[in-house]
Write a protein that holds these residues in place. Structure first.
Motif, PDB file in Angstrom:
ATOM      1  N   THR A   1      38.922  59.144  34.115  1.00  0.00           N
ATOM      2  CA  THR A   1      37.644  59.141  33.407  1.00  0.00           C
ATOM      3  C   THR A   1      36.856  57.900  33.808  1.00  0.00           C
ATOM      4  OG1 THR A   1      38.482  57.878  31.531  1.00  0.00           O
ATOM      5  CG2 THR A   1      38.754  60.277  31.445  1.00  0.00           C
ATOM      6  N   PHE A   2      35.594  57.878  33.474  1.00  0.00           N
ATOM      7  CA  PHE A   2      34.743  56.722  33.773  1.00  0.00           C
ATOM      8  C   PHE A   2      35.297  55.460  33.126  1.00  0.00           C
ATOM      9  CE2 PHE A   2      31.226  53.938  32.501  1.00  0.00           C
ATOM     10  CZ  PHE A   2      30.696  53.635  33.752  1.00  0.00           C
ATOM     11  N   ARG A   3      35.751  55.571  31.891  1.00  0.00           N
ATOM     12  CA  ARG A   3      36.287  54.412  31.181  1.00  0.00           C
ATOM     13  C   ARG A   3      37.544  53.888  31.874  1.00  0.00           C
ATOM     14  NH1 ARG A   3      36.656  54.842  24.803  1.00  0.00           N
ATOM     15  NH2 ARG A   3      34.413  54.963  25.226  1.00  0.00           N
ATOM     16  N   GLN A   4      38.394  54.819  32.379  1.00  0.00           N
ATOM     17  CA  GLN A   4      39.599  54.387  33.086  1.00  0.00           C
ATOM     18  C   GLN A   4      39.255  53.692  34.399  1.00  0.00           C
ATOM     19  OE1 GLN A   4      41.434  58.275  33.139  1.00  0.00           O
ATOM     20  NE2 GLN A   4      43.021  57.629  31.660  1.00  0.00           N
ATOM     21  N   TRP A   5      38.241  54.227  35.106  1.00  0.00           N
ATOM     22  CA  TRP A   5      37.791  53.566  36.339  1.00  0.00           C
ATOM     23  C   TRP A   5      37.332  52.139  36.044  1.00  0.00           C
ATOM     24  CZ3 TRP A   5      38.711  54.351  41.120  1.00  0.00           C
ATOM     25  CH2 TRP A   5      38.950  55.636  41.612  1.00  0.00           C
ATOM     26  N   VAL A   6      36.545  51.989  35.001  1.00  0.00           N
ATOM     27  CA  VAL A   6      36.059  50.655  34.628  1.00  0.00           C
ATOM     28  C   VAL A   6      37.236  49.737  34.305  1.00  0.00           C
ATOM     29  CG1 VAL A   6      34.774  49.353  32.888  1.00  0.00           C
ATOM     30  CG2 VAL A   6      33.816  51.469  33.832  1.00  0.00           C
ATOM     31  N   GLY A   7      38.229  50.277  33.605  1.00  0.00           N
ATOM     32  CA  GLY A   7      39.402  49.465  33.245  1.00  0.00           C
ATOM     33  C   GLY A   7      40.175  48.996  34.463  1.00  0.00           C
ATOM     34  N   TRP A   8      40.419  49.943  35.409  1.00  0.00           N
ATOM     35  CA  TRP A   8      41.161  49.577  36.615  1.00  0.00           C
ATOM     36  C   TRP A   8      40.390  48.573  37.471  1.00  0.00           C
ATOM     37  CZ3 TRP A   8      46.024  49.870  37.381  1.00  0.00           C
ATOM     38  CH2 TRP A   8      46.782  50.880  36.786  1.00  0.00           C
ATOM     39  N   ILE A   9      39.082  48.780  37.584  1.00  0.00           N
ATOM     40  CA  ILE A   9      38.267  47.834  38.346  1.00  0.00           C
ATOM     41  C   ILE A   9      38.305  46.446  37.696  1.00  0.00           C
ATOM     42  CG2 ILE A   9      35.895  47.258  39.019  1.00  0.00           C
ATOM     43  CD1 ILE A   9      35.419  50.288  39.344  1.00  0.00           C
ATOM     44  N   GLY A  10      38.222  46.438  36.358  1.00  0.00           N
ATOM     45  CA  GLY A  10      38.282  45.164  35.642  1.00  0.00           C
ATOM     46  C   GLY A  10      39.598  44.445  35.863  1.00  0.00           C
ATOM     47  N   LEU A  11      40.728  45.199  35.804  1.00  0.00           N
ATOM     48  CA  LEU A  11      42.042  44.591  36.027  1.00  0.00           C
ATOM     49  C   LEU A  11      42.167  44.056  37.452  1.00  0.00           C
ATOM     50  CD1 LEU A  11      44.399  47.117  34.178  1.00  0.00           C
ATOM     51  CD2 LEU A  11      43.952  44.735  33.547  1.00  0.00           C
TER      52      LEU A  11
ATOM     53  N   MET B   1      39.728  42.999  39.399  1.00  0.00           N
ATOM     54  CA  MET B   1      38.904  41.795  39.528  1.00  0.00           C
ATOM     55  C   MET B   1      39.591  40.595  38.882  1.00  0.00           C
ATOM     56  SD  MET B   1      35.052  43.284  38.921  1.00  0.00           S
ATOM     57  CE  MET B   1      34.323  41.672  39.163  1.00  0.00           C
ATOM     58  N   VAL B   2      40.230  40.813  37.726  1.00  0.00           N
ATOM     59  CA  VAL B   2      40.960  39.724  37.061  1.00  0.00           C
ATOM     60  C   VAL B   2      42.106  39.239  37.936  1.00  0.00           C
ATOM     61  CG1 VAL B   2      42.483  39.170  35.123  1.00  0.00           C
ATOM     62  CG2 VAL B   2      40.323  40.368  34.720  1.00  0.00           C
ATOM     63  N   ALA B   3      42.821  40.195  38.564  1.00  0.00           N
ATOM     64  CA  ALA B   3      43.933  39.837  39.446  1.00  0.00           C
ATOM     65  C   ALA B   3      43.446  39.034  40.649  1.00  0.00           C
ATOM     66  CB  ALA B   3      44.673  41.085  39.905  1.00  0.00           C
ATOM     67  N   ILE B   4      42.332  39.494  41.250  1.00  0.00           N
ATOM     68  CA  ILE B   4      41.769  38.778  42.407  1.00  0.00           C
ATOM     69  C   ILE B   4      41.339  37.373  42.003  1.00  0.00           C
ATOM     70  CG2 ILE B   4      39.831  38.715  44.021  1.00  0.00           C
ATOM     71  CD1 ILE B   4      39.957  41.785  44.073  1.00  0.00           C
ATOM     72  N   LEU B   5      40.696  37.253  40.831  1.00  0.00           N
ATOM     73  CA  LEU B   5      40.257  35.951  40.347  1.00  0.00           C
ATOM     74  C   LEU B   5      41.441  35.026  40.095  1.00  0.00           C
ATOM     75  CD1 LEU B   5      37.906  34.167  39.417  1.00  0.00           C
ATOM     76  CD2 LEU B   5      38.145  35.161  37.128  1.00  0.00           C
ATOM     77  N   ALA B   6      42.512  35.572  39.506  1.00  0.00           N
ATOM     78  CA  ALA B   6      43.698  34.763  39.232  1.00  0.00           C
ATOM     79  C   ALA B   6      44.329  34.250  40.524  1.00  0.00           C
ATOM     80  CB  ALA B   6      44.718  35.579  38.439  1.00  0.00           C
ATOM     81  N   ILE B   7      44.383  35.127  41.536  1.00  0.00           N
ATOM     82  CA  ILE B   7      44.939  34.717  42.832  1.00  0.00           C
ATOM     83  C   ILE B   7      44.063  33.639  43.469  1.00  0.00           C
ATOM     84  CG2 ILE B   7      45.424  35.486  45.180  1.00  0.00           C
ATOM     85  CD1 ILE B   7      46.164  38.233  43.942  1.00  0.00           C
ATOM     86  N   ALA B   8      42.750  33.813  43.383  1.00  0.00           N
ATOM     87  CA  ALA B   8      41.828  32.835  43.965  1.00  0.00           C
ATOM     88  C   ALA B   8      41.972  31.478  43.294  1.00  0.00           C
ATOM     89  CB  ALA B   8      40.390  33.335  43.851  1.00  0.00           C
ATOM     90  N   VAL B   9      42.088  31.491  41.974  1.00  0.00           N
ATOM     91  CA  VAL B   9      42.251  30.232  41.237  1.00  0.00           C
ATOM     92  C   VAL B   9      43.558  29.557  41.635  1.00  0.00           C
ATOM     93  CG1 VAL B   9      42.638  29.241  38.957  1.00  0.00           C
ATOM     94  CG2 VAL B   9      40.788  30.885  39.304  1.00  0.00           C
ATOM     95  N   ALA B  10      44.619  30.364  41.781  1.00  0.00           N
ATOM     96  CA  ALA B  10      45.913  29.795  42.165  1.00  0.00           C
ATOM     97  C   ALA B  10      45.858  29.168  43.554  1.00  0.00           C
ATOM     98  CB  ALA B  10      46.991  30.875  42.109  1.00  0.00           C
ATOM     99  N   VAL B  11      45.173  29.845  44.487  1.00  0.00           N
ATOM    100  CA  VAL B  11      45.107  29.359  45.870  1.00  0.00           C
ATOM    101  C   VAL B  11      44.182  28.157  45.998  1.00  0.00           C
ATOM    102  CG1 VAL B  11      44.392  29.949  48.212  1.00  0.00           C
ATOM    103  CG2 VAL B  11      45.697  31.599  46.835  1.00  0.00           C
ATOM    104  N   TRP B  12      43.042  28.217  45.347  1.00  0.00           N
ATOM    105  CA  TRP B  12      42.034  27.164  45.520  1.00  0.00           C
ATOM    106  C   TRP B  12      41.899  26.270  44.288  1.00  0.00           C
ATOM    107  CZ3 TRP B  12      40.368  32.210  47.367  1.00  0.00           C
ATOM    108  CH2 TRP B  12      40.413  32.314  48.759  1.00  0.00           C
ATOM    109  N   ARG B  13      42.909  26.230  43.442  1.00  0.00           N
ATOM    110  CA  ARG B  13      42.807  25.445  42.204  1.00  0.00           C
ATOM    111  C   ARG B  13      42.504  23.980  42.482  1.00  0.00           C
ATOM    112  NH1 ARG B  13      46.699  22.679  38.937  1.00  0.00           N
ATOM    113  NH2 ARG B  13      46.016  22.543  36.764  1.00  0.00           N
ATOM    114  N   GLY B  14      43.215  23.410  43.460  1.00  0.00           N
ATOM    115  CA  GLY B  14      43.000  22.002  43.780  1.00  0.00           C
ATOM    116  C   GLY B  14      41.579  21.740  44.233  1.00  0.00           C
TER     117      GLY B  14
END
Length: 368
Positions: free
Chosen positions: A7-17, A19-32
Motif C-alpha cells: 500500500t502507499f502507507r507501506q511504501w512510505v514506511g519502507w522508504i522512511g526506514l 532513509m533512517v538506515a542510510i543516515l545512521a550509516i553516514a553518521v557512523a562513517v563521517w561522525r568525526g
C-alpha cells in the motif's frame, strides 16, 4: 498466485526506514568530520577578533601561582597546560571559560603538573590557548591561532621571572603547552646565559620535536643526572600503529622563523621518561616508577602509584608503551574529551623521580 502489492502507507514506511538506515550509516562513517566541523569558528583568522589579553600581574590570570606541595624543593616550576578549550566560537579560547577551566583543574593539573610539585612552587598561567579544532587540522588559520597563543606564554614567563629572579627553574608543558615551551626554550632561554645557567630541565610531554630542532646548548637529555637539557616524548600504545602514523602525519613544529611546519620525514626526538635518556633500548615494566589516574585530586595531594606496570621503548621517534588493562586508564568522555591530553599519567612516578634527580644535580653543580 500473484504477490500482494504494498500500500502507499507501506511504501512510505519502507522508504522512511531506508532513509533512517542510510543516515545512521553516514553518521557512523563521517561522525568525526561532522563533530570536527562543529568546532570550526567559520571565520578567517585574519578577520577574527581574539578575546582580551590576560593580566599576569593579578592572581586571576593563573591556574596555579607558586602553589606548593608538602616537602617540595626550591626550584621554581613554570607549567603550561594542554588544550582544554574545544572551540566553536573562537580560534583562541577566552580566559575564564568554565568548561575549559574545569577540565584544566580537574584533569590536567593533578595528572600532568602534579609530578613536578616535588621540585618546588608550581605556577601555571591561563592563556588564550588555540582551540582543540586547531589540533585537528593543518589549515593555515589553525597554525596562526597556535602561534597567537605564544604571545601570552612569553608575557606570562616574563611576569613569572620577576617573581623568581634567582635560583633553579624547571619548565614543563603538555601537548599544546609543550609545543609553546619548546619555542620559548629556543628563543628565550637558549639565548640568555644567565637563564640557561639556572635551568634544571625542560619537560615536553606528548610533544613531537624533530631532530635538529632543539637548541645546541639545551640538547635532549642523554642521562638522568644531566641538567639544562630537554626531556621530550610523544607516547603511543605499543600496538597502535594507526595512532602512531596519524600522529606523525599531523605533527607540526616551530621553524627558526616561528612558523609551524610539517615534519617532512624528519624523525622526532624521544627521551624515555623511565630512564631519563634518549637510549632506544627496550625498558621492562619492572623499571616503571608508577602510573596513576589523579583526576579529581586536590592540588598537593599525592596520588597512589602503580609501579612496575608500563614497559617502554623509544622507537622511530615515538615513545611506544604497553597499555595497562585497568578501567582507570581507559579513555572516556565525549568525542572531544578523547582528543585532549590523557586523563591519567602513565609516567607520573618516573617524571617525579627524574625532576628530583636533576634538581639535586643542579644544586651539586652550583654548591658554594
Amino acid at each position: 498466485m500473484s504477490s500482494r502489492r504494498l500500500t502507499f502507507r507501506q511504501w512510505v514506511g519502507w522508504i522512511g526506514l531506508t532513509m533512517v538506515a542510510i543516515l545512521a550509516i553516514a553518521v557512523a562513517v563521517w561522525r568525526g568530520d561532522i563533530l570536527r566541523a562543529g568546532l570550526d569558528p567559520q571565520v578567517p583568522f585574519q578577520t577574527y577578533e581574539p578575546p582580551p589579553a590576560p593580566d599576569y600581574g593579578v592572581p586571576a590570570s593563573w591556574a596555579l601561582r607558586d602553589a606548593r606541595a608538602a616537602n617540595s624543593g626550591d626550584a621554581a616550576v613554570f607549567f603550561v597546560h594542554s588544550t582544554t578549550y574545544e572551540g566553536g566560537r573562537h580560534w583562541n579560547g577566552p580566559i575564564g571559560d568554565r568548561k575549559a577551566d574545569d577540565w584544566l583543574r580537574r584533569v590536567v593539573l593533578p595528572n600532568h603538573a602534579g609530578p613536578f610539585a616535588v621540585a618546588g612552587p608550581v605556577s601555571a598561567p591561563l592563556y588564550r590557548q588555540a582551540s582543540l579544532y586547531t589540533r585537528l587540522t593543518l589549515r593555515e588559520d589553525a597554525r596562526e591561532a597556535r602561534a597567537f597563543a605564544y604571545r601570552d606564554i612569553v608575557s606570562a614567563f616574563d611576569a613569572w621571572l620577576l617573581r623568581h629572579p634567582a635560583g633553579p627553574i624547571v619548565l614543563a608543558g603538555v601537548e599544546q603547552g609543550g609545543d609553546l615551551l619548546e619555542r620559548l626554550t629556543r628563543e628565550r632561554i637558549a639565548r640568555d646565559p644567565a637563564l640557561r645557567d639556572r635551568l634544571v630541565a625542560v619537560y615536553l610531554m606528548d610533544v613531537i620535536v624533530p631532530e635538529g630542532r632543539l637548541a645546541t646548548n639545551i640538547p635532549a637529555c642523554s642521562r638522568r643526572d644531566q641538567t639544562a637539557c630537554v626531556v621530550v616524548f610523544s607516547p603511543v600504545g605499543d600496538h597502535n600503529d594507526g595512532a602512531a602514523n596519524r600522529r606523525l602525519r599531523r605533527a607540526l613544529s616551530w621553524d627558526d622563523r616561528g612558523q609551524l611546519v610539517e615534519l617532512e620525514g624528519r624523525t622526532p626526538i624521544c627521551v624515555n621518561p623511565v630512564t631519563g635518556s634518549s637510549d632506544e633500548a627496550s625498558v621492562a615494566a619492572r623499571a616503571s616508577r608508577g602510573a596513576t589516574n589523579a583526576t579529581g585530586l586536590e592540588w598537593g595531594a599525592r596520588p597512589a602509584l602503580r609501579t612496575r606496570e608500563i614497559a617502554t621503548e623509544c622507537r622511530e621517534g615515538l615513545l611506544r608503551h604497553t597499555e595497562p588493562d585497568l578501567e582507570a586508564y581507559r579513555e572516556t568522555g565525549s568525542w572531544a574529551d578523547r582528543r585532549k591530553s590523557r586523563p591519567y599519567n602513565l609516567f607520573y612516578g618516573d617524571l617525579e623521580a627524574d625532576v628530583q634527580v636533576r634538581a639535586a644535580a643542579w644544586r651539586g653543580l652550583h654548591a658554594g
